[in-house]
Design an enzyme around this catalytic site. Structure first.
Site, PDB file in Angstrom:
ATOM      1  CB  CYS A  84     -92.738  60.676  23.521  1.00 14.25           C
ATOM      2  SG  CYS A  84     -91.585  59.572  23.291  1.00 14.25           S
ATOM      3  CG  HIS A 171     -90.465  64.948  21.608  1.00 11.74           C
ATOM      4  ND1 HIS A 171     -90.834  64.835  22.898  1.00 11.74           N
ATOM      5  CD2 HIS A 171     -90.052  63.585  21.381  1.00 11.74           C
ATOM      6  CE1 HIS A 171     -90.571  63.536  23.610  1.00 11.74           C
ATOM      7  NE2 HIS A 171     -90.188  62.721  22.468  1.00 11.74           N
ATOM      8  CD  GLU A 173     -91.936  68.169  23.537  1.00 12.73           C
ATOM      9  OE1 GLU A 173     -92.699  68.059  22.648  1.00 12.73           O
ATOM     10  OE2 GLU A 173     -91.382  67.283  24.045  1.00 12.73           O
ATOM     11  CB  SER A 225     -76.339  85.631  41.963  1.00 13.06           C
ATOM     12  OG  SER A 225     -77.161  85.938  40.823  1.00 13.06           O
ATOM     13  N   GLY A 227     -77.336  88.144  39.144  1.00 15.00           N
ATOM     14  CA  GLY A 227     -78.160  87.907  37.712  1.00 15.00           C
ATOM     15  C   GLY A 227     -79.505  88.083  37.734  1.00 15.00           C
ATOM     16  CG  ASP A 229     -82.162  83.378  36.670  1.00 14.75           C
ATOM     17  OD1 ASP A 229     -82.464  84.037  35.855  1.00 14.75           O
ATOM     18  OD2 ASP A 229     -81.147  82.547  36.623  1.00 14.75           O
ATOM     19  CB  SER A 230     -80.977  86.138  42.614  1.00 12.41           C
ATOM     20  OG  SER A 230     -79.770  86.617  42.160  1.00 12.41           O
TER      21      SER A 230
END
Ligand code: XMP
Length: 512
Positions: A84, A171, A173, A225, A227, A229-230
């Site tokens: 792009c 694009h 992606e 948290s 979850g 991620d943490s």
């Protein structure tokens, strides 16, 4: 280690490009466009990808000033693919011409490809691709030829095969370009000569080693948290620093029904990592009383979180670092130097400026599905890995308007029913997020021959790959019916249930 550097000019999809490359098992990371060429050379990239940008080379009205990279980048002799704006920049820097032709293109279109070109090897001569641009390349630089075109865009792809420099206006992606991954594969394996050898294990090893080098004498706390991620961030740091790590789980009173005890129980059962559970409901709710602006809510919560962590850090002593499970999607939506701000995620844009502690964010360049894969590698239970995402500011950003005990209780009760019914229908793990929202309006109803004037509950369920885009779930009618009748019958103060049928963009997943 072979690596592809994505030069970030501020496009919303820059990190997604890096992720796609990692999905093809070649390591990739983002670098800012103004990184000196010498530094880029030191990273020994196997290839460079120039991202999109909100900037305009032609000076298109309403677009930003164009971010430009030093032309010396081409002297490195490293293969380059411009996407792009990235393609327009290549054309501009090498002597071509870019113009705002008035032919703006947005969305899906069919593109004709020159399939003899190494970039399009194995593709069909006509493919569907996704475009989003206002400027176009109108004159090629010397040594380049056109390798792609659409009915309205004669120059949709360019190549200087001898110099290994390529550009595409569309694009590859995004999922709306079905053969996009094949194009990236061709760039990585045919043009850059990479091999697909990188895995999630490599990221665990490199992060653990980087954290061990960063943390010297002091202690570390982790914002937990419950979850994925943490939890993954905590385990990586624990592998690196062991008992120097203490996880801090803050109950800000804005968690879902029963979540407070559940998180503590699950964490203690599964991990031998120090844990402090801070009950801070009153403190958060009193700060939020009367606040209705979503950005102010987010900043209050981000700020208050940090104040709690600082206080806990003082008790532990010599704490130098705070670990957060920040993901790339949090970073990009909070706005970066070159990307527009959508909302301040509590752990990024919501942080106070006078913060007294340094951050470690081992997942900052990753997306949720990548973190889930790391979680599986680390042996986390399905329960944690498959948990739907829940935003750090919790129910505060799902209660539109005033947050008070009464409204919190309504939302908690409704949300519990949504989770139960979605799980019962076997849909929980197929859906990115499913939850309830409490708007700040009331409507008239009739219950047991009496007039009611109560809140509606909005049910939202979306599918998504990485939270950057999302679509609403076509829930079966019988599930919707059960949700509606259970919420209205069981939750006092609610007399209506509505279903949110908006995708992202143009909406977002959360309402605030
Ligand atoms: P939006 O609403 O921007 O949400 O489409 C994208 C994803 O991010 C989550 N979200 C947050 N997560 N802190 C977080 O930890 C935040 O401040 C925050 N805001 C939104 C949201 O639940 C969705 O998964």
């Amino acid at each position: 280690m072979e690596n592809i550097l994505v030069v970030d000019f501020g496009g919303q999809y820059s990190q997604l490009i890096a992720k796609r490359v990692r999905e093809l098992r070649v390591y990739s990371e983002l670098i800012p466009y103004d990184m000196p060429v010498e530094k880029i050379k030191e990273k020994k990239p196997s290839g460079l990808i120039f991202s999109g940008s909100p900037g305009s080379i032609s000076g298109n009205a309403g677009l930003k000033k164009p971010p430009v990279i030093n032309r010396a980048i081409f002297d490195l002799g490293v293969p380059v693919l411009g996407i792009c704006y990235g393609m327009q920049l290549i054309a501009h820097l090498l002597g071509g011409e870019v113009s705002g032709t008035g032919e703006n293109e947005y969305g899906k279109t069919s593109v004709n490809l020159l399939t003899e070109d190494p970039l399009f090897q194995g593709l069909k001569t006509s493919e569907i691709c996704w475009m989003s641009h206002r400027d176009s390349v109108v004159k090629l630089p010397d040594g380049f030829k056109v390798i792609a075109s659409t009915p309205s865009l004669p120059i949709a792809g360019i190549a200087d095969q001898a110099g290994n420099v390529y550009g595409i206006q569309f694009h590859p992606e995004v999922i709306h370009t079905p053969s996009g991954m094949d194009i990236l594969k061709n760039f990585l394996f045919n043009i850059c000569g990479c091999s697909p050898a990188w895995t999630m294990v490599s990221i665990i090893e490199s992060q653990v080693s980087a954290i061990s080098k960063t943390v010297k004498e002091g202690n570390v706390i982790c914002a937990l948290s419950g979850g994925v991620d943490s939890t993954v961030a905590a385990i990586l740091v624990h592998k690196a620093v062991g008992d120097k790590l203490t996880c801090i789980f803050v109950d800000h009173g804005l968690l879902r029904s029963g979540e407070d005890e559940q998180v503590e129980k699950t964490f203690r059962k599964n991990f031998k990592i120090n844990l402090v559970h801070v009950k801070a409901k009153e403190r958060f709710l009193s700060k939020l009383a009367g606040v209705t602006d979503p950005e102010i809510k987010r900043k209050i919560i981000g700020g208050e979180f940090i104040r709690v962590f600082e206080e806990e850090a003082k008790k532990i002593k010599d704490v130098e670092y705070l670990v957060q499970g920040t993901l790339y999607s949090d970073v990009i939506e909070s706005g970066t130097k070159d990307a527009a701000k959508i909302k301040s995620h509590h752990n990024v844009g919501g942080l106070p400026e006078d913060m007294n502690i340094r951050l470690i964010e081992p997942l900052r360049m990753l997306f949720k599905d990548e973190v889930r894969k790391i979680g599986i590698e680390l042996g986390l239970s399905e329960e944690i890995v498959r948990r739907q995402p829940f935003p750090g500011p919790g129910l505060a950003i799902r209660i539109i308007g005033d947050i008070n005990e009464e409204r919190l209780n309504i939302l908690k009760a409704a949300d519990k029913i949504v989770v139960e019914e979605i799980k019962k229908a076997g849909l929980y793990e197929k859906i990115w997020q499913s939850f309830a929202i409490l708007p700040a309006i009331k409507s008239v109803g009739v219950m047991g021959d009496e007039r009611t004037y109560s809140y509606p509950i909005v049910v939202r369920a979306v599918v998504s790959e990485d939270a950057m885009t999302a679509d609403w779930v076509r829930l079966p009618y019988d599930v919707m019916e059960r949700l509606s009748s259970r919420i209205i019958n069981e939750v006092e103060g609610v007399n209506r249930v509505v279903y949110d049928i908006s995708s992202k963009p143009p909406s977002t997943i959360e309402w605030e």
